[in-house]
Design an enzyme around this catalytic site. Structure first.
Site, PDB file in Angstrom:
ATOM      1  CE  LYS A  27      51.110 -33.882 -36.370  1.00 53.77           C
ATOM      2  NZ  LYS A  27      50.267 -34.026 -35.180  1.00 53.77           N
ATOM      3  CG  ASP A  48      53.537 -27.010 -32.310  1.00 52.05           C
ATOM      4  OD1 ASP A  48      53.737 -27.193 -31.094  1.00 52.05           O
ATOM      5  OD2 ASP A  48      53.441 -27.936 -33.113  1.00 52.05           O
TER       6      ASP A  48
END
Length: 98
Positions: free
Chosen positions: A21, A78
């Site tokens: 991330k 996801d």
């Protein structure tokens, strides 16, 4: 992909860099899916503590082990939380019925 773990690929899809991330664009490739690991990789994980694959394990093992990616072109959804999973089930049901 800025809010996903990103990978940079070398020859034969070998992962040469991994950043969890990063908040900025590094690559078109993200870390997602199923992991297939040799049992010896578990030796990198300390006992008795929280250890995240993306933040802790993968950046370390690409230094001494070969880690490869398999590229998919299908959409990725996801389903990492119960709420997202429920929404996905509704989405899937609506697509099959409609």
């Amino acid at each position: 992909p800025c809010d996903k773990g990103q990978i940079l690929l070398g020859d034969k899809n070998r992962i040469i860099k991994f950043k969890e991330k990063p908040g900025k664009f590094l690559s078109h490739f993200i870390n997602a899916g199923v992991y297939i690991l040799e049992p010896r990789i578990l030796e990198y994980i300390p006992q008795g503590m929280y250890y995240d694959f993306g933040k802790d394990l993968f950046p370390i093992i690409i230094q001494s082990e070969k880690l490869y990616a398999y590229e998919i072109t299908e959409p990725l959804i996801d389903i990492g939380t119960p709420e997202i999973y429920k929404n996905f089930e509704r989405y899937k049901t609506n697509r099959l019925e409609g």
